[in-house]
Enzyme design. Structure first.
Site, short mmCIF file in Angstrom:
data_model
loop_
_atom_site.label_atom_id
_atom_site.label_comp_id
_atom_site.label_asym_id
_atom_site.label_seq_id
_atom_site.Cartn_x
_atom_site.Cartn_y
_atom_site.Cartn_z
N TRP A 92 -21.35 3.94 22.24
CA TRP A 92 -20.85 5.22 21.78
C TRP A 92 -21.90 6.33 21.89
CZ3 TRP A 92 -17.52 3.65 16.90
CH2 TRP A 92 -16.36 3.00 17.36
N GLU B 288 -9.29 -4.40 13.04
CA GLU B 288 -7.99 -3.74 13.14
C GLU B 288 -6.95 -4.76 13.52
OE1 GLU B 288 -4.61 -2.55 15.22
OE2 GLU B 288 -6.36 -3.19 16.36
N ASP C 130 -21.57 -2.80 11.75
CA ASP C 130 -20.36 -2.54 12.54
C ASP C 130 -20.63 -2.71 14.03
OD1 ASP C 130 -18.92 -1.97 10.31
OD2 ASP C 130 -18.91 0.20 10.57
N ILE D 46 -13.70 -0.55 4.64
CA ILE D 46 -14.55 -0.72 5.83
C ILE D 46 -15.84 0.08 5.72
CG2 ILE D 46 -14.60 -0.53 8.34
CD1 ILE D 46 -12.71 -2.66 7.14
N GLY D 47 -15.87 1.12 4.88
CA GLY D 47 -17.15 1.81 4.70
C GLY D 47 -17.03 3.25 4.28
N CYS E 253 -12.58 -2.77 16.01
CA CYS E 253 -11.29 -2.12 15.93
C CYS E 253 -10.71 -1.78 17.30
CB CYS E 253 -11.37 -0.85 15.09
SG CYS E 253 -12.61 0.34 15.62
N LYS F 70 -7.82 0.37 23.09
CA LYS F 70 -8.83 1.04 23.92
C LYS F 70 -8.39 1.08 25.38
CE LYS F 70 -12.11 1.82 20.85
NZ LYS F 70 -13.35 1.07 20.78
N HIS G 3 -5.17 5.21 10.58
CA HIS G 3 -5.06 6.33 11.51
C HIS G 3 -3.73 7.06 11.39
CE1 HIS G 3 -8.32 3.88 13.19
NE2 HIS G 3 -8.81 5.03 13.59
#
Length: 766
Positions: free
Chosen positions: A570, A675, A608, A440-441, A653, A116, A704
């Site tokens: 977010w 992650e 999450d 993870i989903g 993550c 990030k 990814h």
């Protein structure tokens, strides 16, 4: 003389995500590389002309990127690891191989780590520097784009990530911090000196060097490193003026050093780190030959600027600095392109929002007001219209929400019994094997899934038809998971467009845009919802499809939720109440959903918090008092009401977890997945050293990237994990959700994951 205006950076994806579509089309074989290049050139020209038309004086160039500006900088400096060079690909495909990995006839390489970018949801590629790396000016991208703009009659301000930030973020082959040798530092300084010398030849008036790493706490030797770099670099600038641009915090502990080095301009964030930056200017002032760039127009949120507040900040600077320019607080990369076309939002709502294009106008209008005297400001129609937006009537408080928050007790933030006791109960009730496997989903959102959801949204199919389709998708994905042998299943999230927007659509207090996309990484874009008012749950959100999935299998199915901190981080948060207050409201809403899922028979619930680390303040002294002291309790509030046998998972993550690992443990989840694949599992040392109590699933492969990991590769990963973790606390999972992947790579990868877990179980049983 009018006040200078400057923009730090501009969105690159295009008003309608043209760049994303062109690049992804190329990856799929539908577009040529020339098509991508042509689209990129069209976008650059459009964006420069927009800024020129808005009256921006210092328009950025080289802020454009196919993927990431840190990756571009690494390539410019020759920091391309040999394994990517050995592929023998063209320039763009080499860039994409570094960013996404490559698996094909030319070879098989994994992608470089991705993290990030400060406190944003943008991700940067971590540069890799080894003993064999020789930093030197090795490309022409900044010069080419400067010349490209000049051909259009626009003399831009080239922008580059500065050497201090580049070196501080770069890592070695195994993810370790660099040994910044004298040779490495000298090479970096020489490369940037060569950049300035070249721009001097080309006639550039200003060059912007971004050094946001200055806003972090300083370690021993940091200011010495910064000084050593820039003594060499600034000596080579010739007639070019150099702007030291900072953002995301204050530089109070390095402002005097920057003045001593002789930068022509210093960019200060007057939103984040405002008080400390103003205090530094008050203490040290600014010479007449230095321009202070006042970062007053927010590049991190979409609300209209309060001109009176911005003018007050600029007026304060002007008491100590002869030359002040008006600027954005950071790159506009982090906001959507334009409010144009947002016709689903009422004018009374839309007038409160400013996206990137509108922020250009704000920069110009504030600059025009700076030189106006009090009488002229009082008569300004622009200022009057702006101040009317802040009269306190935008939204009314919800008394029911206020009453519920006020009634909270300390007991509601503590789950009973203690975690170790709960974990024993859960192992008995769930009956899972050693090294349980899960995902993870989300599962791939195919074109058919997206188009069916769109048809339902437009009213082209009925609720019954839509439900039948989603039910079939869930049954198919459950069956496939059972076939390959996963232990804890998920329903796939086919009904969800986005892990935040989907929840916001079922919460009171949220608004949604039509086209307000923002780049998250590469071609991945997100469309955050807007927190408009007080938040509460409008109706159950996930119970219907989670219950349906559980009814179709004897396996355990995880309920999948997004946590309150991530929903806020977010989204576009309100600016009229604190983030803490907004998060508490969200926590209560998600708590209701957790309890409803449990009542419906869901035994494992994942909440999450992918973005928990994201908004951690840049200064360590602020970590707890300004963030963790309320963010961690908010998560505990969400799950504290469930029974001991209900297993609570969370997921994080693409952040640096090591330094807050004990705070993550204090969230009191039963299991965490995170992650780790791109970070070479470096978080394992922190887990080991912290005596981490939470069961954990470090991601064993990178979702990814489109490459398929081999079974042997995953076995090796598991072995590495078991060197640092108790086998009884380890879960096996990918590092993130699978929504953006295709089925072609998803299922083989998961088959290898399950086979690897079974192989290691067999080894342990011997």
């Amino acid at each position: 003389m009018s006040v200078t205006t400057s923009v730090i950076g501009f969105p690159r994806i295009g008003q309608n995500r043209e760049l994303k579509k062109a690049i992804e089309g190329y990856w799929k074989g539908a577009n040529s590389l020339e098509d991508v290049r042509a689209t990129a050139k069209e976008l650059r020209a459009k964006h420069w002309k927009l800024q020129q038309a808005a009256g921006i004086d210092l328009i950025p160039s080289n802020d454009f990127s196919y993927y990431d500006q840190m990756l571009d900088t690494a390539i410019l400096l020759g920091a391309v690891p040999q394994r990517y060079k050995d592929l023998g690909l063209n320039e763009e495909d080499t860039l994409f191989a570094i960013a996404r990995g490559y698996q094909g006839e030319k070879g098989d390489v994994t992608a470089q780590p991705m993290k990030k970018w400060f406190t944003t949801n943008y991700h940067y590629l971590v540069p890799e520097i080894t003993e064999d790396t020789k930093l030197a000016l090795s490309g022409t991208k900044p010069f080419d784009e400067y010349a490209e703009a000049k051909e259009l009659g626009i003399d831009t301000k080239p922008v580059l990530i500065g050497p201090y930030t580049f070196l501080k973020f770069a890592r070695g082959l195994d993810g370790e911090e660099l040994n910044l040798t004298d040779e490495l530092v000298a090479d970096a300084a020489k490369a940037y000196a060569d950049v300035l010398a070249k721009f001097n030849e080309l006639g550039a008036k200003w060059v912007q060097l971004d050094e946001p790493y200055l806003v972090f706490d300083k370690e021993e030797g940091d200011l010495e490193l910064f000084t050593t770099l820039y003594k060499t670099i600034l000596a080579a600038k010739g007639n070019v003026k150099v702007l030291l641009q900072t953002y995301f915090g204050h530089i109070a502990d390095s402002y005097a050093t920057a003045l001593d080095l002789g930068f022509d301009g210093i960019g200060l964030d007057l939103l984040e780190g405002k008080d400390e930056n103003l205090a530094a200017v008050e203490q040290y002032g600014a010479p007449e030959n230095v321009t202070l760039f006042a970062g007053v127009v927010n590049g991190r949120n979409i609300w209209r600027n309060n001109y009176a507040v911005s003018l007050g900040l600029i007026d304060a600077l002007k008491t100590k600095a002869a030359n002040v320019a008006v600027s954005t607080s950071d790159s506009l990369l982090h906001v959507p392109f334009s409010t144009e076309g947002e016709d689903k939002l009422a004018p009374e709502v839309l007038k409160h929002f400013a996206f990137a294009v509108e922020k250009l106008g704000e920069v110009r209008e504030i600059a025009d007001l700076v030189e106006a005297d009090d009488a002229a400001r009082a008569e300004s129609e622009a200022l009057k219209a702006n101040q009317a937006l802040f009269d306190g009537t935008r939204v009314a408080a919800d008394p029911a929400v206020a009453a519920r928050v006020a009634a909270l007790s300390d007991d509601e933030y503590v789950r009973q019994p203690a975690r170790a006791e709960r974990q024993a109960i859960q192992k008995d009730e769930l009956g899972l094997p050693l090294l349980p496997t899960t995902t993870i989903g989300s599962f791939p959102q195919t074109r058919e899934v997206r188009s069916t959801r769109a048809k339902f949204r437009k009213g082209e199919i009925s609720q019954a038809e839509y439900d039948e389709f989603i039910g079939k998708q869930i049954e198919d994905v459950l069956h496939h998971q059972e076939e390959i042998g996963l232990d804890v299943l998920v329903h796939g999230e086919f009904e969800r467009n986005d892990m935040v927007e989907y929840f916001g659509q079922n919460l009171n207090g949220f608004l949604f845009t039509k086209n307000a996309w923002v780049q998250s990484y590469g071609t991945r874009c997100v469309k955050p919802p807007v927190v408009w008012g007080d938040v509460s749950r409008a109706n159950p959100i996930t119970v219907k499809w989670s219950s349906y999935a559980q009814s179709k299998t004897d396996h355990v199915v995880k309920g999948m939720l997004t946590g309150p901190v991530t929903i806020l981080n977010w989204s576009w948060p309100r600016e009229d109440i604190t983030h803490e207050a907004q998060t508490t409201q969200l926590a209560l809403a998600i708590r209701d959903e957790v309890l409803d899922l449990e009542a419906a028979g869901i035994k494992v619930i994942q909440i999450d918090e992918a973005a928990l680390r994201e908004k951690l303040p840049v200064r360590r002294s602020d970590w707890h008092v300004k963030y963790l002291d309320w963010a961690v309790p908010a998560f505990r509030l969400v799950h504290s009401g469930v029974k001991p046998g209900t297993q609570i998972h969370t997921h994080m993550c693409y952040s640096e977890f090591n330094d807050i690992i004990r705070d993550i443990d204090a969230m009191d989840a039963d299991v965490i997945s995170f992650e780790a694949s791109r970070g070479d599992l470096v978080v394992l040392d922190a887990i080991h050293d912290a005596n981490f109590e939470t069961e954990a699933g470090p991601g064993v492969y990178d979702i990814h990237s489109p490459r398929i990991p081999s079974e042997e590769e995953i076995v090796d990963r598991i072995h590495e994990i078991l060197k640092k973790m108790d086998v009884n606390k380890v879960w096996i999972n990918p590092d993130c959700g699978l929504k953006t992947r295709g089925n072609a790579e998803t299922w083989p990868s998961l088959e290898h994951l399950v086979a690897a877990a079974k192989q290691v179980r067999a080894e342990l049983a011997k």
